[in-house]
Motif scaffolding. Structure first.
Motif, mmCIF file in Angstrom:
data_model
loop_
_atom_site.group_PDB
_atom_site.id
_atom_site.type_symbol
_atom_site.label_atom_id
_atom_site.label_comp_id
_atom_site.label_asym_id
_atom_site.label_seq_id
_atom_site.Cartn_x
_atom_site.Cartn_y
_atom_site.Cartn_z
ATOM 1 N N VAL A 82 0.820 -1.213 0.000
ATOM 2 C CA VAL A 82 0.000 0.000 0.000
ATOM 3 C C VAL A 82 0.852 1.262 0.000
ATOM 4 N N ASP A 83 2.125 1.148 0.395
ATOM 5 C CA ASP A 83 2.991 2.323 0.457
ATOM 6 C C ASP A 83 4.228 2.217 -0.430
ATOM 7 N N GLY A 84 4.174 1.391 -1.460
ATOM 8 C CA GLY A 84 5.283 1.359 -2.409
ATOM 9 C C GLY A 84 5.689 -0.043 -2.825
ATOM 10 N N SER A 85 6.636 -0.082 -3.739
ATOM 11 C CA SER A 85 7.101 -1.335 -4.329
ATOM 12 C C SER A 85 7.896 -2.163 -3.331
ATOM 13 N N ILE A 86 7.686 -3.498 -3.378
ATOM 14 C CA ILE A 86 8.466 -4.375 -2.505
ATOM 15 C C ILE A 86 9.318 -5.367 -3.285
ATOM 16 N N GLY A 87 9.097 -5.497 -4.581
ATOM 17 C CA GLY A 87 9.905 -6.418 -5.368
ATOM 18 C C GLY A 87 9.135 -7.057 -6.493
ATOM 19 N N LYS A 88 9.611 -8.254 -6.888
ATOM 20 C CA LYS A 88 9.002 -8.990 -8.002
ATOM 21 C C LYS A 88 8.734 -10.432 -7.596
ATOM 22 N N VAL A 89 7.701 -11.001 -8.213
ATOM 23 C CA VAL A 89 7.352 -12.397 -7.949
ATOM 24 C C VAL A 89 8.426 -13.300 -8.538
ATOM 25 N N ASP A 90 8.978 -14.169 -7.689
ATOM 26 C CA ASP A 90 9.985 -15.121 -8.112
ATOM 27 C C ASP A 90 9.373 -16.509 -8.313
ATOM 28 N N LYS A 91 8.322 -16.798 -7.539
ATOM 29 C CA LYS A 91 7.620 -18.083 -7.609
ATOM 30 C C LYS A 91 6.220 -17.849 -7.077
ATOM 31 N N HIS A 92 5.270 -18.665 -7.538
ATOM 32 C CA HIS A 92 3.914 -18.540 -7.016
ATOM 33 C C HIS A 92 3.190 -19.865 -7.133
ATOM 34 N N SER A 93 2.106 -19.971 -6.394
ATOM 35 C CA SER A 93 1.259 -21.161 -6.448
ATOM 36 C C SER A 93 -0.184 -20.728 -6.578
ATOM 37 N N ASP A 94 -0.925 -21.456 -7.418
ATOM 38 C CA ASP A 94 -2.365 -21.244 -7.591
ATOM 39 C C ASP A 94 -3.163 -22.343 -6.899
ATOM 40 N N GLU A 95 -2.465 -23.245 -6.233
ATOM 41 C CA GLU A 95 -3.131 -24.406 -5.665
ATOM 42 C C GLU A 95 -4.214 -23.977 -4.671
ATOM 43 N N VAL A 96 -5.400 -24.513 -4.831
ATOM 44 C CA VAL A 96 -6.532 -24.158 -3.971
ATOM 45 C C VAL A 96 -6.180 -24.461 -2.516
ATOM 46 N N GLY A 97 -6.336 -23.447 -1.662
ATOM 47 C CA GLY A 97 -6.043 -23.607 -0.248
ATOM 48 C C GLY A 97 -4.569 -23.550 0.090
ATOM 49 N N ASP A 98 -3.713 -23.368 -0.915
ATOM 50 C CA ASP A 98 -2.265 -23.288 -0.694
ATOM 51 C C ASP A 98 -1.628 -22.337 -1.705
ATOM 52 N N ALA A 99 -2.306 -21.217 -1.971
ATOM 53 C CA ALA A 99 -1.816 -20.247 -2.951
ATOM 54 C C ALA A 99 -0.965 -19.183 -2.252
ATOM 55 N N TYR A 100 0.123 -18.817 -2.903
ATOM 56 C CA TYR A 100 1.050 -17.853 -2.311
ATOM 57 C C TYR A 100 1.894 -17.199 -3.395
#
Length: 122
Positions: free
Chosen positions: A28-46
């Protein structure tokens, strides 16, 4: 209970299957970086976010519930936390914590309803 912390909000604009790697992440107050990895898994998304020099090149793990908007056109993800709140989250080490259920519970409590700033109800 932290299971809803690991799911995208229906209002975030996230579409399952979208590759978010490389997207910029904005607190909400500025940039923190870039996504290096992610998950779409239902109930385990990050998102695993590479913070670059912001917090000395460390990565942070953000539960999907922190995402308030995904802008695929600009390749930007907005999260509902401040840089300080993210910086103060439990320390993340990918090789140690990515599959660690105890760490996930700790992080879920930090970002969830019982966390220091109330957390979202989803």
């Amino acid at each position: 209970m932290t299971e809803h912390v690991w799911s995208y909000k229906s209002t975030s604009g996230h579409l399952a299957g979208t590759d978010l790697t490389g997207y910029k992440v904005e607190a909400v107050d500025g940039s923190i970086g870039k996504v290096d990895k992610h998950s779409d898994e239902v109930g385990d998304a990050y998102l695993v976010v590479d913070t670059g020099v912001w917090i000395f090149g460390k990565e942070v793990l953000l539960p999907a519930s922190t995402v308030i908007m995904v802008d695929p056109g600009r390749q930007v993800i907005h999260v509902d936390r401040t840089k300080e709140q993210i910086k103060d989250s439990p320390e993340f080490h990918r090789e140690k914590h990515l599959g660690d259920a105890d760490y996930r519970e700790q992080l879920g409590m930090y970002y969830g309803v019982g966390g220091p700033f109330g957390g979202p109800l989803v």
